[in-house]
Design an enzyme around this catalytic site. Structure first.
Site, PDB file in Angstrom:
ATOM      1  N   LYS A 104       0.848  -1.196   0.000  1.00  0.00           N
ATOM      2  CA  LYS A 104       0.000   0.000   0.000  1.00  0.00           C
ATOM      3  C   LYS A 104       0.881   1.242   0.000  1.00  0.00           C
ATOM      4  CE  LYS A 104      -1.928   2.653   3.106  1.00  0.00           C
ATOM      5  NZ  LYS A 104      -1.906   3.959   2.421  1.00  0.00           N
TER       6      LYS A 104
ATOM      7  N   SER B 108       5.208   6.726  10.706  1.00  0.00           N
ATOM      8  CA  SER B 108       5.338   7.341  12.021  1.00  0.00           C
ATOM      9  C   SER B 108       5.361   6.284  13.133  1.00  0.00           C
ATOM     10  CB  SER B 108       4.180   8.304  12.252  1.00  0.00           C
ATOM     11  OG  SER B 108       2.967   7.593  12.233  1.00  0.00           O
TER      12      SER B 108
ATOM     13  N   CYS C 263      13.079  10.955   7.567  1.00  0.00           N
ATOM     14  CA  CYS C 263      13.181  10.410   8.929  1.00  0.00           C
ATOM     15  C   CYS C 263      14.585  10.585   9.465  1.00  0.00           C
ATOM     16  CB  CYS C 263      12.812   8.945   8.892  1.00  0.00           C
ATOM     17  SG  CYS C 263      13.739   8.074   7.626  1.00  0.00           S
TER      18      CYS C 263
ATOM     19  N   GLU D 291       9.365  15.026  16.396  1.00  0.00           N
ATOM     20  CA  GLU D 291       9.708  15.076  14.974  1.00  0.00           C
ATOM     21  C   GLU D 291       8.795  16.081  14.264  1.00  0.00           C
ATOM     22  OE1 GLU D 291       8.741  11.605  12.561  1.00  0.00           O
ATOM     23  OE2 GLU D 291      10.763  11.710  11.742  1.00  0.00           O
TER      24      GLU D 291
HETATM   25  P1  NAP Z   1       2.092   7.539   8.714  1.00  0.00           P
HETATM   26  O1  NAP Z   1       0.953   8.419   8.931  1.00  0.00           O
HETATM   27  O2  NAP Z   1       2.478   6.571   9.775  1.00  0.00           O
HETATM   28  O3  NAP Z   1       1.792   6.789   7.347  1.00  0.00           O
HETATM   29  C1  NAP Z   1       2.650   5.865   6.751  1.00  0.00           C
HETATM   30  C2  NAP Z   1       1.841   4.845   5.990  1.00  0.00           C
HETATM   31  O4  NAP Z   1       1.026   4.104   6.898  1.00  0.00           O
HETATM   32  C3  NAP Z   1       0.872   5.445   4.978  1.00  0.00           C
HETATM   33  O5  NAP Z   1       0.770   4.606   3.867  1.00  0.00           O
HETATM   34  C4  NAP Z   1      -0.426   5.471   5.760  1.00  0.00           C
HETATM   35  O6  NAP Z   1      -1.568   5.517   4.970  1.00  0.00           O
HETATM   36  C5  NAP Z   1      -0.332   4.160   6.492  1.00  0.00           C
HETATM   37  N1  NAP Z   1      -1.196   4.037   7.671  1.00  0.00           N
HETATM   38  C6  NAP Z   1      -1.824   5.000   8.385  1.00  0.00           C
HETATM   39  N2  NAP Z   1      -2.552   4.462   9.387  1.00  0.00           N
HETATM   40  C7  NAP Z   1      -2.369   3.121   9.323  1.00  0.00           C
HETATM   41  C8  NAP Z   1      -2.843   2.017  10.089  1.00  0.00           C
HETATM   42  N3  NAP Z   1      -3.664   2.150  11.140  1.00  0.00           N
HETATM   43  N4  NAP Z   1      -2.439   0.768   9.746  1.00  0.00           N
HETATM   44  C9  NAP Z   1      -1.610   0.589   8.714  1.00  0.00           C
HETATM   45  N5  NAP Z   1      -1.147   1.587   7.938  1.00  0.00           N
HETATM   46  C10 NAP Z   1      -1.506   2.843   8.234  1.00  0.00           C
HETATM   47  O7  NAP Z   1       3.399   8.335   8.414  1.00  0.00           O
HETATM   48  P2  NAP Z   1       3.532   9.615   7.501  1.00  0.00           P
HETATM   49  O8  NAP Z   1       3.170  10.794   8.286  1.00  0.00           O
HETATM   50  O9  NAP Z   1       2.865   9.404   6.217  1.00  0.00           O
HETATM   51  O10 NAP Z   1       5.094   9.584   7.212  1.00  0.00           O
HETATM   52  C11 NAP Z   1       6.007  10.303   7.947  1.00  0.00           C
HETATM   53  C12 NAP Z   1       6.623   9.438   9.031  1.00  0.00           C
HETATM   54  O11 NAP Z   1       7.364   8.382   8.448  1.00  0.00           O
HETATM   55  C13 NAP Z   1       7.596  10.199   9.868  1.00  0.00           C
HETATM   56  O12 NAP Z   1       7.422   9.900  11.226  1.00  0.00           O
HETATM   57  C14 NAP Z   1       8.937   9.683   9.409  1.00  0.00           C
HETATM   58  O13 NAP Z   1       9.977   9.791  10.320  1.00  0.00           O
HETATM   59  C15 NAP Z   1       8.640   8.272   9.074  1.00  0.00           C
HETATM   60  N6  NAP Z   1       9.646   7.755   8.182  1.00  0.00           N
HETATM   61  C16 NAP Z   1      10.529   6.813   8.646  1.00  0.00           C
HETATM   62  C17 NAP Z   1      11.521   6.332   7.826  1.00  0.00           C
HETATM   63  C18 NAP Z   1      12.502   5.298   8.297  1.00  0.00           C
HETATM   64  O14 NAP Z   1      13.097   4.647   7.463  1.00  0.00           O
HETATM   65  N7  NAP Z   1      12.709   5.121   9.582  1.00  0.00           N
HETATM   66  C19 NAP Z   1      11.616   6.794   6.537  1.00  0.00           C
HETATM   67  C20 NAP Z   1      10.715   7.772   6.101  1.00  0.00           C
HETATM   68  C21 NAP Z   1       9.732   8.241   6.935  1.00  0.00           C
HETATM   69  P3  NAP Z   1      -2.166   6.958   4.503  1.00  0.00           P
HETATM   70  O15 NAP Z   1      -1.296   7.358   3.397  1.00  0.00           O
HETATM   71  O16 NAP Z   1      -3.541   6.719   4.107  1.00  0.00           O
HETATM   72  O17 NAP Z   1      -2.056   7.868   5.695  1.00  0.00           O
END
Ligand code: NAP
Ligand code: MG
Length: 502
Positions: A187, A241, A296, A396
Site C-alpha cells: 500500500k 510514524s 526520517c 519530529e
Molecule cells: P504515517 O501516517 O504513519 O503513514 C505511513 C503509511 O502508513 C501510509 O501509507 C499510511 O496511509 C499508512 N497508515 C496510516 N494508518 C495506518 C494504520 N492504522 N495501519 C496501517 N497503515 C496505516 O506516516 P507519515 O506521516 O505518512 O510519514 C512520515 C513518518 O514516516 C515520519 O514519522 C517519518 O519519520 C517516518 N519515516 C521513517 C523512515 C525510516 O526509514 N525510519 C523513513 C521515512 C519516513 P495513509 O497514506 O492513508 O495515511
C-alpha cells in the site's frame, strides 16, 4: 487514454496509472471508490486513484498466494535477472518517473532526477545481483551428521510506505523481498501513489509474473490496517510514524506476523569546535533542508559547540535564506513544497510551540507569499531552543525546520545526542579521530555519519533503535529480514540411533 492538461504541463509522455494493480492487471476498486491525488505546488487535482477496500486486498493476497509457489522456486538468478531488467527499464523511463514523482510529491525535479530515480534503479540492481549470492550455511556438528541451513522466503509480505520518498522507499522494500522469493501486497501512501503504480507497469514489462507484486492504494486506516491484520500475510514491513508503527504491531498479533518497522527520528547533527566549519555548514543544510526536511533521518537537531555557534550561524542562516523555493518542476528550484497542506500546517504549528517555550526564530517560520501562496510551501526555518528537553528538540517536525542547541563539552554533546526516545540517523563533524569513533560507539542510533550526513547506499544497513523501530533495510541484513532460516539435519553415515537399544 488521453493525456490531461496537467500531464502535458508536467511534461509527461505516458498516461498516468490510477487503478489498483492486482494479479498483473490494472483494475478499479470493487467499490468503485477513488481518492484524489494533488499537486502540492498549487493543490490542483492530478487524478483520482482507485481506493482499495478489504475485498480488493483479499483479491491481492489471493493472487500473491497463487504466485508464490512458482516465484519462490524460480532459480534465484532468474529472479535477479528480472530485477536487473526492471532497473534498466527504470533508467529508460528516468525522466518520466522523475517528473511524475515531482508532480505528486513536490520533490524538486533536480532531486528526483539525480537522487530518487538513480537510487531506485540502483536498489533494484543491487538486489538483482544479490538474489543468487545470499546463501545458507553448513554448521560443524557432531561426527556422522551434516547440518545446513536454508534461507527461505517468508511468503506473502505486506508493505506499507509513507509519502516522503515514495519511489525510493518502494524499491527499498520490494527489491530485497522479491530477490528473496517473496510475493508482495503493497500500500503506497494515500497522497503519493503515482510513481509506484508506474513501477508496477514497468514490472509487468520486465516480465515479473502476475500476482508476484500487487499494489493497493487506499486509506491507512482501512487498507493499511487490513494488511497488518490479514491472516494470509506472513510479514508486514512498514515505514512511517512511530504512532502508526505501534498500531501495526498490535494488528499483526493475530497471526504472529514477522514485523519490520522504520519509524520516526530526531537526528542529532553535532558540530565540534575542531570541525571544518564550511563543510559542516553545507552538510548541515543538506541534512535538514533536502526534501523540505521530510526525511526520517533529517539532521533536525543542530548541536553546536558554544565556541563556534555564532560563527556557524552567521553563515548558516544566510545560506538557508538563499535556498531557491519554487515550483518543483522548474529546473532551478532547490526546495519545493511540503507534500500536503495538512502537513504544512502541522509543521508551521511548531513555530508557535517553539515561541511558547522561549525559542528564538532565527529565520523563516512562515509560508512564503506571492506566487507560492497557493501551495504547501514553508520557508527554511531555524529555531534556537532553550533546552534539549523543549518540544521542538524532542518531537519530529518533519519539515524544513531545524532546532539549534549548544553544548560546552563532549559529555554535554552526548547527553543531548542521546536525549530523545528516537535513535535513527546521527552525524558529527570533527577533526579529532578519537572523538569521532568514541561518539560513533556511544551514540544510540542505527546510523552515524562522520564529517558527512545522510549518506545511503543499497549495501549499507538502514534502520533504527528505540522509538525509531527495528529491523534493517538494505544490504545482506535486508535479505535476512525477508527470509527465515530452516535447519536441516542429515544422518550421513546412516547411524542407527543408540537409544532404546534392545
Ligand atoms: P504515517 O501516517 O504513519 O503513514 C505511513 C503509511 O502508513 C501510509 O501509507 C499510511 O496511509 C499508512 N497508515 C496510516 N494508518 C495506518 C494504520 N492504522 N495501519 C496501517 N497503515 C496505516 O506516516 P507519515 O506521516 O505518512 O510519514 C512520515 C513518518 O514516516 C515520519 O514519522 C517519518 O519519520 C517516518 N519515516 C521513517 C523512515 C525510516 O526509514 N525510519 C523513513 C521515512 C519516513 P495513509 O497514506 O492513508 O495515511
Ligand atoms: Mg500528491
Amino acid at each position: 487514454m488521453d493525456l490531461s492538461d496537467i500531464q502535458k504541463t508536467a511534461g509527461l509522455r505516458t498516461p498516468i496509472r490510477n487503478q489498483l494493480f492486482i494479479d498483473g492487471k490494472f483494475v478499479d476498486a470493487l467499490s468503485g471508490e477513488t481518492l484524489a491525488t494533488l499537486n502540492p505546488h498549487d493543490n490542483s487535482v492530478i487524478t483520482h486513484v482507485a481506493m482499495a477496500g478489504k475485498a480488493d486486498i483479499d483479491l491481492a493476497v489471493a493472487a500473491a498466494q497463487r504466485a508464490f509457489p512458482k516465484w519462490s522456486r524460480l532459480p534465484a538468478a532468474e529472479r535477479g535477472r528480472l530485477l536487473l531488467k526492471l532497473a534498466d527499464l527504470i533508467e529508460a523511463n528516468a525522466e518520466e518517473l522523475a517528473r511524475l514523482e515531482s508532480l505528486d510529491t513536490g520533490h524538486p525535479l533536480k532531486d528526483s532526477r539525480f537522487l530518487d530515480v538513480p537510487r531506485t534503479a540502483g536498489c533494484y540492481r543491487y538486489f538483482g545481483g544479490m538474489a543468487d549470492k545470499f546463501q545458507g550455511e553448513t554448521i560443524p556438528v557432531e561426527a556422522g551428521f551434516l547440518n545446513y541451513t536454508l534461507r527461505e522466503p517468508v511468503g506473502v509480505v505486506g508493505q506499507v510506505v509513507p509519502w516522503n520518498f515514495p519511489l525510493m522507499f518502494t524499491s527499498w522494500k520490494m527489491a530485497p523481498a522479491l530477490a528473496a522469493g517473496n510475493c508482495i501486497v503493497m500500500k503506497p501512501a494515500e497522497i503519493t501513489p503515482l510513481s509506484s503504480l508506474k513501477i508496477a507497469e514497468l514490472m509487468a514489462e520486465a516480465g515479473i509474473p502476475p500476482g508476484v507484486v500487487n499494489l493497493v492504494p487506499g486509506l491507512g486506516s482501512v487498507a493499511g490496517q487490513y494488511i497488518a491484520e490479514h491472516p494470509g500475510i506472513a510479514k508486514v514491513a512498514f515505514t512511517g510514524s512511530t504512532a502508526t508503527g505501534k498500531r501495526i504491531v498490535q494488528a499483526s498479533a493475530g497471526n504472529l506476523k514477522k514485523v519490520q518497522l522504520e519509524l520516526g527520528g530526531k537526528g542529532p547533527n553535532i558540530v565540534f569546535e575542531d570541525a571544518n566549519l564550511q563543510a559542516a555548514i553545507n552538510g548541515s543544510a543538506w541534512a535538514i533542508f533536502h526534501n523540505q526536511g521530510q526525511a526520517c533521518i533529517a539532521g533536525s537537531r543542530l548541536v553546536l559547540h558554544e565556541k563556534i555557534a555564532d560563527a556557524f550561524l552567521d553563515k548558516f542562516v544566510p545560506l538557508a535564506q538563499s535556498i531557491r523555493l519554487g515550483n518543483p518542476m522548474d529546473d532551478a528550484t532547490e526546495m519545493g513544497p511540503l507534500t500536503s497542506l495538512q502537513h504544512r500546517d502541522r509543521v508551521l504549528s511548531y513555530v508557535e510551540v517553539a515561541r511558547q517555550q522561549g525559542g528564538e526564530i532565527l529565520t523563516g517560520g512562515k509560508a512564503p507569499g506571492g506566487a507560492l501562496s497557493g501551495g504547501c510551501y514553508v520557508e527554511p526555518t531555524i529555531v534556537r531552543a532553550k533546552s534539549f528537553k523543549d518540544r521542538v528538540a524532542q518531537e519530529e517536525v518533519f519539515g524544513p525546520f531545524v532546532t539549534v542547541l549548544t553544548f560546552k563539552d563532549d559529555a554535554e554533546a552526548m547527553q543531548i545526542a542521546n536525549g530523545t526516545d528516537y535513535g535513527l540517523g546521527s552525524g558529527l563533524w570533527t577533526s579529532n579521530v578519537h572523538r569521532a569513533h568514541s561518539f560513533a560507539r556511544d551514540i544510540y542510533a542505527g546510523m552515524v555519519w562522520i564529517n558527512c550526513y545522510k549518506r545511503v547506499n543499497p549495501g549499507s544497513p538502514f534502520g533504527g533503535v528505540g522509538q525509531s523501530g527495528y529491523g534493517r533495510e538494505m544490504g545482506f541484513d535486508a535479505m535476512r529480514e525477508y527470509t527465515q532460516v530452516k535447519s536441516v539435519w542429515v544422518n550421513i553415515d546412516a547411524q542407527i540411533p543408540p537409544h532404546y537399544k534392545r
